[in-house]
Design a protein around this motif. Structure first.
Motif, PDB file in Angstrom:
ATOM      1  N   TYR A 153       0.835  -1.210   0.000  1.00 37.28           N
ATOM      2  CA  TYR A 153       0.000   0.000   0.000  1.00 37.28           C
ATOM      3  C   TYR A 153       0.871   1.262   0.000  1.00 37.28           C
ATOM      4  O   TYR A 153       0.666   2.176  -0.809  1.00 37.28           O
ATOM      5  N   PHE A 154       1.860   1.311   0.885  1.00 37.54           N
ATOM      6  CA  PHE A 154       2.685   2.514   0.987  1.00 37.54           C
ATOM      7  C   PHE A 154       3.620   2.668  -0.211  1.00 37.54           C
ATOM      8  O   PHE A 154       3.930   3.794  -0.610  1.00 37.54           O
ATOM      9  N   LYS A 155       4.057   1.573  -0.779  1.00 37.91           N
ATOM     10  CA  LYS A 155       4.860   1.671  -1.998  1.00 37.91           C
ATOM     11  C   LYS A 155       4.042   2.287  -3.119  1.00 37.91           C
ATOM     12  O   LYS A 155       4.537   3.121  -3.891  1.00 37.91           O
ATOM     13  N   LYS A 156       2.761   1.905  -3.215  1.00 41.61           N
ATOM     14  CA  LYS A 156       1.898   2.467  -4.249  1.00 41.61           C
ATOM     15  C   LYS A 156       1.642   3.954  -4.013  1.00 41.61           C
ATOM     16  O   LYS A 156       1.295   4.681  -4.941  1.00 41.61           O
ATOM     17  N   LYS A 157       1.810   4.386  -2.761  1.00 41.86           N
ATOM     18  CA  LYS A 157       1.625   5.798  -2.430  1.00 41.86           C
ATOM     19  C   LYS A 157       2.914   6.600  -2.592  1.00 41.86           C
ATOM     20  O   LYS A 157       2.949   7.790  -2.293  1.00 41.86           O
ATOM     21  N   GLY A 158       3.984   5.942  -3.032  1.00 41.92           N
ATOM     22  CA  GLY A 158       5.221   6.662  -3.321  1.00 41.92           C
ATOM     23  C   GLY A 158       6.270   6.639  -2.240  1.00 41.92           C
ATOM     24  O   GLY A 158       7.289   7.332  -2.348  1.00 41.92           O
ATOM     25  N   TYR A 159       6.069   5.853  -1.189  1.00 46.03           N
ATOM     26  CA  TYR A 159       7.050   5.775  -0.115  1.00 46.03           C
ATOM     27  C   TYR A 159       8.147   4.776  -0.461  1.00 46.03           C
ATOM     28  O   TYR A 159       7.913   3.793  -1.171  1.00 46.03           O
ATOM     29  N   ASP A 160       9.342   5.009   0.074  1.00 46.92           N
ATOM     30  CA  ASP A 160      10.439   4.054   0.004  1.00 46.92           C
ATOM     31  C   ASP A 160      10.299   3.162   1.238  1.00 46.92           C
ATOM     32  O   ASP A 160      10.515   3.612   2.364  1.00 46.92           O
ATOM     33  N   VAL A 161       9.910   1.920   1.041  1.00 43.91           N
ATOM     34  CA  VAL A 161       9.503   1.058   2.150  1.00 43.91           C
ATOM     35  C   VAL A 161      10.530  -0.043   2.405  1.00 43.91           C
ATOM     36  O   VAL A 161      10.947  -0.750   1.480  1.00 43.91           O
ATOM     37  N   TRP A 162      10.893  -0.209   3.681  1.00 37.79           N
ATOM     38  CA  TRP A 162      11.722  -1.319   4.140  1.00 37.79           C
ATOM     39  C   TRP A 162      10.908  -2.100   5.158  1.00 37.79           C
ATOM     40  O   TRP A 162      10.073  -1.535   5.873  1.00 37.79           O
ATOM     41  N   THR A 163      11.132  -3.408   5.239  1.00 41.39           N
ATOM     42  CA  THR A 163      10.370  -4.234   6.178  1.00 41.39           C
ATOM     43  C   THR A 163      11.293  -5.126   6.991  1.00 41.39           C
ATOM     44  O   THR A 163      12.399  -5.471   6.557  1.00 41.39           O
ATOM     45  N   ALA A 164      10.821  -5.480   8.182  1.00 43.02           N
ATOM     46  CA  ALA A 164      11.527  -6.425   9.044  1.00 43.02           C
ATOM     47  C   ALA A 164      10.489  -7.271   9.761  1.00 43.02           C
ATOM     48  O   ALA A 164       9.408  -6.786  10.111  1.00 43.02           O
ATOM     49  N   ALA A 165      10.825  -8.547   9.990  1.00 45.21           N
ATOM     50  CA  ALA A 165       9.894  -9.466  10.642  1.00 45.21           C
ATOM     51  C   ALA A 165      10.196  -9.639  12.123  1.00 45.21           C
ATOM     52  O   ALA A 165       9.383 -10.216  12.854  1.00 45.21           O
ATOM     53  N   GLU A 166      11.356  -9.153  12.570  1.00 45.72           N
ATOM     54  CA  GLU A 166      11.704  -9.280  13.993  1.00 45.72           C
ATOM     55  C   GLU A 166      12.643  -8.148  14.403  1.00 45.72           C
ATOM     56  O   GLU A 166      13.145  -7.393  13.572  1.00 45.72           O
ATOM     57  N   GLY A 167      12.871  -8.058  15.725  1.00 51.14           N
ATOM     58  CA  GLY A 167      13.519  -6.891  16.287  1.00 51.14           C
ATOM     59  C   GLY A 167      14.960  -6.671  15.909  1.00 51.14           C
ATOM     60  O   GLY A 167      15.379  -5.538  15.634  1.00 51.14           O
ATOM     61  N   TYR A 168      15.764  -7.706  15.901  1.00 53.62           N
ATOM     62  CA  TYR A 168      17.183  -7.531  15.603  1.00 53.62           C
ATOM     63  C   TYR A 168      17.390  -7.062  14.162  1.00 53.62           C
ATOM     64  O   TYR A 168      18.244  -6.212  13.884  1.00 53.62           O
ATOM     65  N   GLU A 169      16.605  -7.624  13.254  1.00 52.33           N
ATOM     66  CA  GLU A 169      16.658  -7.186  11.860  1.00 52.33           C
ATOM     67  C   GLU A 169      16.235  -5.725  11.754  1.00 52.33           C
ATOM     68  O   GLU A 169      16.829  -4.936  11.000  1.00 52.33           O
ATOM     69  N   ALA A 170      15.210  -5.344  12.516  1.00 56.41           N
ATOM     70  CA  ALA A 170      14.723  -3.967  12.501  1.00 56.41           C
ATOM     71  C   ALA A 170      15.797  -2.998  12.969  1.00 56.41           C
ATOM     72  O   ALA A 170      15.994  -1.929  12.377  1.00 56.41           O
ATOM     73  N   LEU A 171      16.519  -3.350  14.037  1.00 56.95           N
ATOM     74  CA  LEU A 171      17.562  -2.470  14.555  1.00 56.95           C
ATOM     75  C   LEU A 171      18.661  -2.246  13.519  1.00 56.95           C
ATOM     76  O   LEU A 171      19.170  -1.130  13.376  1.00 56.95           O
TER      77      LEU A 171
END
Length: 256
Positions: free
Chosen positions: A40-58
């Protein structure tokens, strides 16, 4: 957990972008929610990154430096509240919690660890986007206004450097979250003026946000703990019973 906006509707939106060059990090262990929200956010023009857990997010927070983070509470590895505290060691960008938890205590805890908003699941993607836009706009405005540069406010034990956005209490630097800093600056720049909780919410979080006035109370309480000599008897940020809050000074603070 299902997102309430009908998938087919937003997938037909096409590629029209509302915003650009805004980097978003989505931390969510539910693959369906994570991928649908990212799309959804990619279609709105955002540069999107994702993570499935905390260490990856950090790792992504430190490497990619997102401008806003959507953060699930129930995560493997590091749960969301603890992860938010760790994120705050690296960045003050807006953090919006996404959670199936509905207990008001959880919302208060989320705000106390540094979140800017708390959104319960299931959520509507258009409402979520409105909150994202509001937080990005508010964060950008408070950190870039040119008329706030090269000013230092000093009052008793409190010093606020509005060039570097540093706050000192009795000579020691105090760490404030973005919304706490915005709240303090607003009150200091309008000394002795009483603001209702509704006015503070509209000015700091934006009229197009969807939270509640408990958010203001929590942030005022957190701010008092950090800057008051005696938080149980606040002398600076005072409650005007029946009306709201004010930054109380006997003599107007001058900048220098």
């Amino acid at each position: 957990m299902r997102i309430t906006l009908m998938d087919a509707n937003f997938l037909k939106l096409g590629d029209e972008s509302i915003m650009s060059d805004e980097k978003l990090l989505i931390v969510e262990d539910d693959m369906d929610i994570r991928e649908l929200t990212a799309l959804y956010f990619k279609k709105k023009g955002y540069d999107v990154w994702t993570a499935a857990e905390g260490y990856e997010a950090l790792k992504l927070v430190k490497k990619e430096k997102p401008q806003l983070i959507l953060l699930d509470v129930m995560l493997p590895g590091i749960e969301g509240f603890e992860l938010c505290k760790k994120i705050r060691l690296y960045t003050d960008v807006p953090v919006l919690f996404l959670s199936s938890k509905r207990d008001p205590v959880d919302k208060v805890l989320g705000l106390e660890v540094g979140a800017d908003d708390f959104i319960t699941k299931p959520f509507d993607l258009m409402e979520l986007e409105a909150r994202v836009r509001a937080n990005l706009r508010r964060n950008s405005m408070v950190l870039s206004e040119p008329n706030r540069k090269k000013r230092v406010f000093t009052y008793n034990h409190l010093v606020i450097d509005l060039d570097s956005y540093d706050v000192f209490v009795r000579g020691e630097k105090v760490s404030l979250y973005t919304k706490e800093l915005q709240l303090l600056i607003l009150l200091v720049e309008n000394q002795n003026q009483v603001f209702s909780a509704e006015q503070l919410y509209d000015l700091i979080w934006g009229v197009d946000s969807f939270g509640d006035l408990k958010t203001v109370q929590v942030h005022v309480s957190n701010l008092r703990r950090k800057i008051e000599e005696d938080p149980s008897k606040p002398a600076l940020i005072q409650t005007v019973r029946g009306f709201g809050y004010k930054f109380n000074v006997q003599k107007k603070i001058e900048s220098h």
